[in-house]
Design a protein around this motif. Structure first.
Motif, PDB file in Angstrom:
ATOM      1  N   LEU A 233       0.661  -1.075  -0.270  1.00 31.48           N
ATOM      2  CA  LEU A 233      -0.013   0.090   0.072  1.00 31.48           C
ATOM      3  C   LEU A 233       0.940   1.411   0.108  1.00 31.48           C
ATOM      4  N   GLY A 234       2.240   1.221   0.820  1.00 35.70           N
ATOM      5  CA  GLY A 234       2.793   2.541   0.604  1.00 35.70           C
ATOM      6  C   GLY A 234       3.510   2.787  -0.598  1.00 35.70           C
ATOM      7  N   LEU A 235       4.012   1.369  -1.217  1.00 37.82           N
ATOM      8  CA  LEU A 235       4.463   2.023  -2.651  1.00 37.82           C
ATOM      9  C   LEU A 235       3.414   2.567  -3.694  1.00 37.82           C
ATOM     10  N   ALA A 236       2.128   1.822  -3.613  1.00 34.98           N
ATOM     11  CA  ALA A 236       1.176   2.257  -4.637  1.00 34.98           C
ATOM     12  C   ALA A 236       0.820   3.641  -4.255  1.00 34.98           C
ATOM     13  N   GLU A 237       0.810   4.195  -3.079  1.00 34.12           N
ATOM     14  CA  GLU A 237       0.375   5.564  -2.713  1.00 34.12           C
ATOM     15  C   GLU A 237       1.675   6.556  -3.050  1.00 34.12           C
TER      16      GLU A 237
END
Length: 288
Positions: A233-237
């Protein structure tokens, strides 16, 4: 002209692997390639790094970095998985036998991966995709982060399965994830073997912390039950904030690297099909 490889941190002396770790490494046995796929497999060397190659065509080249917590794993264990992606995408998959910790701590494995990437990028005529799972996904993302700061041709895609991207291991999902395949204690032990005093805040060790501007289109796959949902999720954001095309696939009820552990499951088949579509899309960007 200096290369990306030349700009990486210097290598450091490691420590011997424990008997228990050596025994666990031996469990990563070679998997069998389905003859019906029509792929060829063999060993080769790129930039002085021994690699496994699985080839079903030349529509694209995939640099695939295996998982195993930076301290286990082997290219041969990925024979079957790589063959399915290669056959579907009519591509060549290159799996480096990068050096493992604790004998070879950060950045030894990264230096191997970058060296192979530089040779592939300089010789491949079609799209080049960097890919990996678990720690290999972290390594793949670190390769792209290193390359993005250089004049070397950037990859055309980044493809990640169950990515381990932040070696601080502070995501709340470690406490709540029902999947126990990659628990916090295992993550911290693998991290310590890999870093051996290097800071987890280094974006080449924890590429979730890198500058993601200029990254290529990215496919992220993560199981809904695993501790690494937070990293995905952190990378996608971050990619979204950097205006980078990103597809995030959260597969409900699946755990860490499920296509490798349960290859015949419908969700595993669907995940491989998604990878094939991603590679075959042939997304190209202007190269510097």
């Amino acid at each position: 002209m200096p290369t990306v490889h030349d700009a990486l941190p210097a290598e450091r002396t490691g420590t011997p692997a424990s008997p228990e770790l050596l025994e666990r490494r031996a469990m990563f046995a070679a998997t069998e390639i389905d003859p019906a796929l029509g792929v060829t497999a063999g060993d080769a060397e790129f930039a002085g790094v021994p690699c496994r190659t699985v080839r079903a065509g030349d529509r694209a080249t995939i640099l695939y970095l295996h998982g195993g917590g930076y301290r286990m794993g082997s290219p041969e264990a990925y024979n079957a998985y790589a063959a399915k992606i290669a056959a579907g995408a009519e591509a060549a998959v290159v799996l480096p036998r990068y050096r493992l910790a604790p004998e070879n701590p950060f950045p030894a494995g990264l230096r191997d991966a970058v060296a192979v990437y530089e040779e592939l990028a300089s010789t491949a005529e079609g799209p080049v995709v960097v890919a990996g799972d678990s720690a290999g996904a972290g390594l793949a993302t670190a390769v792209v982060a290193a390359v993005s700061r250089s004049e070397v041709r950037g990859p055309d895609g980044l493809m990640l399965l169950s990515p381990w991207l932040d070696l601080h291991c502070s995501s709340p999902f470690y406490a709540t994830a029902p999947d126990v395949f990659f628990p916090l204690a295992t993550a911290e032990s693998a991290r310590d073997d890999y870093l051996q005093g290097a800071p987890a805040r280094d974006p080449l060790a924890s590429p979730l912390l890198a500058d993601h501007a200029g990254f290529p289109p990215t496919l992220i796959q993560v199981g809904g039950n695993e501790a690494l949902v937070g990293d995905a999720l952190g990378l996608a954001e971050s990619l979204a904030k950097a205006n980078v095309t990103c597809t995030l696939e959260v597969v409900a009820e699946q755990g860490h690297t499920w296509p490798l552990i349960r290859p015949d499951h419908d969700d595993s088949v669907a995940s491989i099909e998604s990878c094939v579509r991603f590679v075959r899309s042939g997304t190209r960007r202007p190269h510097r």
